[in-house]
Design a protein around this motif. Sequence first.
Motif, PDB file in Angstrom:
ATOM      1  N   LEU A   1       0.812  -1.215   0.000  1.00 25.19           N
ATOM      2  CA  LEU A   1       0.000   0.000   0.000  1.00 25.19           C
ATOM      3  C   LEU A   1       0.851   1.274   0.000  1.00 25.19           C
ATOM      4  O   LEU A   1       0.351   2.357  -0.286  1.00 25.19           O
ATOM      5  CB  LEU A   1      -0.938   0.015   1.222  1.00 25.19           C
ATOM      6  CG  LEU A   1      -2.414  -0.179   0.896  1.00 25.19           C
ATOM      7  CD1 LEU A   1      -2.654  -1.437   0.090  1.00 25.19           C
ATOM      8  CD2 LEU A   1      -3.234  -0.186   2.169  1.00 25.19           C
ATOM      9  N   SER A   2       2.120   1.149   0.375  1.00 25.65           N
ATOM     10  CA  SER A   2       2.953   2.359   0.407  1.00 25.65           C
ATOM     11  C   SER A   2       4.075   2.331  -0.635  1.00 25.65           C
ATOM     12  O   SER A   2       4.375   3.371  -1.242  1.00 25.65           O
ATOM     13  CB  SER A   2       3.567   2.546   1.799  1.00 25.65           C
ATOM     14  OG  SER A   2       4.445   1.472   2.094  1.00 25.65           O
ATOM     15  N   LEU A   3       4.672   1.175  -0.862  1.00 29.62           N
ATOM     16  CA  LEU A   3       5.865   1.132  -1.724  1.00 29.62           C
ATOM     17  C   LEU A   3       5.631   1.662  -3.144  1.00 29.62           C
ATOM     18  O   LEU A   3       6.458   2.423  -3.654  1.00 29.62           O
ATOM     19  CB  LEU A   3       6.443  -0.287  -1.770  1.00 29.62           C
ATOM     20  CG  LEU A   3       7.017  -0.821  -0.454  1.00 29.62           C
ATOM     21  CD1 LEU A   3       7.706  -2.169  -0.658  1.00 29.62           C
ATOM     22  CD2 LEU A   3       8.002   0.159   0.169  1.00 29.62           C
ATOM     23  N   PRO A   4       4.516   1.324  -3.819  1.00 27.33           N
ATOM     24  CA  PRO A   4       4.333   1.857  -5.176  1.00 27.33           C
ATOM     25  C   PRO A   4       4.266   3.383  -5.198  1.00 27.33           C
ATOM     26  O   PRO A   4       4.777   4.016  -6.120  1.00 27.33           O
ATOM     27  CB  PRO A   4       2.991   1.258  -5.619  1.00 27.33           C
ATOM     28  CG  PRO A   4       2.778   0.078  -4.739  1.00 27.33           C
ATOM     29  CD  PRO A   4       3.437   0.402  -3.439  1.00 27.33           C
ATOM     30  N   PHE A   5       3.674   3.970  -4.156  1.00 29.66           N
ATOM     31  CA  PHE A   5       3.575   5.433  -4.120  1.00 29.66           C
ATOM     32  C   PHE A   5       4.936   6.062  -3.848  1.00 29.66           C
ATOM     33  O   PHE A   5       5.274   7.099  -4.405  1.00 29.66           O
ATOM     34  CB  PHE A   5       2.560   5.858  -3.059  1.00 29.66           C
ATOM     35  CG  PHE A   5       1.162   5.426  -3.403  1.00 29.66           C
ATOM     36  CD1 PHE A   5       0.466   6.060  -4.425  1.00 29.66           C
ATOM     37  CD2 PHE A   5       0.566   4.362  -2.749  1.00 29.66           C
ATOM     38  CE1 PHE A   5      -0.810   5.654  -4.771  1.00 29.66           C
ATOM     39  CE2 PHE A   5      -0.711   3.951  -3.086  1.00 29.66           C
ATOM     40  CZ  PHE A   5      -1.401   4.590  -4.099  1.00 29.66           C
ATOM     41  N   LEU A   6       5.706   5.406  -2.968  1.00 28.73           N
ATOM     42  CA  LEU A   6       7.050   5.929  -2.692  1.00 28.73           C
ATOM     43  C   LEU A   6       7.927   5.825  -3.936  1.00 28.73           C
ATOM     44  O   LEU A   6       8.697   6.730  -4.252  1.00 28.73           O
ATOM     45  CB  LEU A   6       7.683   5.178  -1.525  1.00 28.73           C
ATOM     46  CG  LEU A   6       6.985   5.371  -0.181  1.00 28.73           C
ATOM     47  CD1 LEU A   6       7.676   4.555   0.890  1.00 28.73           C
ATOM     48  CD2 LEU A   6       6.961   6.840   0.208  1.00 28.73           C
TER      49      LEU A   6
END
Lengths: 266, 253
Positions: free
Chosen positions: A95-100
């Motif tokens: 849930l966070s890595l693709p956005f980072l």
Amino acid sequence: MDENTGVFSARRAVIPARTLRTDRWWLQPLLTVLGLGAFVIYATVRAFWGAAYWVPEHHYLTPFYSPCMSTACEPGSSHFGTLFDFPWFIPYAALSLPFLLGFRLTCYYYRKAYYRAFWFSPPACAVSEPHGKYTGETRLPLIIQNVHRYFFYAAFIVTLINTYDAILAFDGENGFGIGLGNIILVGNVVLLWGYTLSCHSCRHVTGGRLKNFAKHPTRYWLWTKVSKLNVRHMQFAWITLGSLVLTDFYVMLVASGVISDLRIIN
Amino acid sequence: MSYQGKFRVWRGDADGGDFEDFTVEVNEGEVVLDIIHRLQATQVPDLAVRWNCKAGKCGSCSAEVNGRPRLLCMTRMSTFAEDEVVTVTPVRAFPVIRDLVPDVSYNYTKAREIPAFTPPKELAPGEYRMQQQDVERSQEFRKCIECFLCQDVCHVIRDHEENKESFAGPRYLMRIAELEMHPLDAADRTTEAQNEHGLGFCNITKCCTEVCPEGIKITDNALIPMKERVADRKYDPVVWLGSKIFRRDRGKS
């Protein structure tokens, strides 16, 4: 590049060399390739590793697994609940890595770095690029770089989550305590805020988009502060790559029992 | 403290040319332009070079020294080793007229394509007022001496002659940014920057900032803010929706 265009175009000074630079202009792109390449390899391996990301006694959670959303996450490591059992090809922090990743891929500094180092467009200033045609960010796919601000909003939320993780880590199994891991987690979060808030989109949102500073004194004040950070955006971009790896590596070593955490209090 | 310096100077015109080697006296405190003048005075009286102020303020003596876009008058000889061969060529993004003199008319064409400052209709000359913080913002861009080194180094046109028609170059995109950030300018600069002056070509590789002899942060303070404003106008549905709901263009306030 076509031999009749660019610096070899008609009516320009006839000079056969693509560049006459005598300094080591190739060093910077080379270091960029090595630095970014090393980080991508490390981060990919760790993101899919699925182990050694949580230290139960001190509640250390590596940023590479935050927020941990799979039901397979170790007990206590999911600060925001779980969704379902993620298959092996989905990292626990999906849930966070693709956005980072998106935040850094569309970042104005990283764009400069990889356009130069990986795409040679241009490899260095006043060094001719090898491409015959160039359309830049005028059309697909590179026009997508304009979504940078949305990744900034997402990264802002993820940095809040990382901050929450770092605060929770002061409350271990035996209550309040401070160890080297806490210092590393907090240091990493401070640097992540430095990188996130120095973003050019953040600078634009806080006050850069105004046409009249005098009418908006508070936003102007904010803009001056973000502008001061913004000058260091490149430094933050590199330092945070290092601090993320360092933080994750430390948590990995402690979690896997290779070293024990150096405790200062409790 | 004098020595005999070795120089390679490009000589020729639009039909052709080549490097010529020279050995010239170099004295302490001199700059490359001093050496070019000594060459004219002692060896090649017909060597063409454009210059004027010798103080880094007129922007005339732009050239490339050892492959790097520089002002000849601001490049100190002390930055080179005594046994180093110093190569001097005209700027390579523009047509050459003769020797070190380029034809920079592309830049004047682009300058004319940008509509001038457009004050609001309700204000008469003499009624314009702006505050210091707004003055300071565009003051940085007005330090530009129009040496065109940023235009020369920009790979969009340096390496792609065909882009010259649709790309104004960093100097003139910065001019658009200066007008766009002026509290009293009423013209639509944002859409124009993207559609007419090729802002989308810029891939922010920052060479313009690197070569600017005035130290203007062209990329960070002009080009990226303009790209963000274009994103507001063309690529951000939330900002677009907000401007419709509140019936105003927030960027203009």
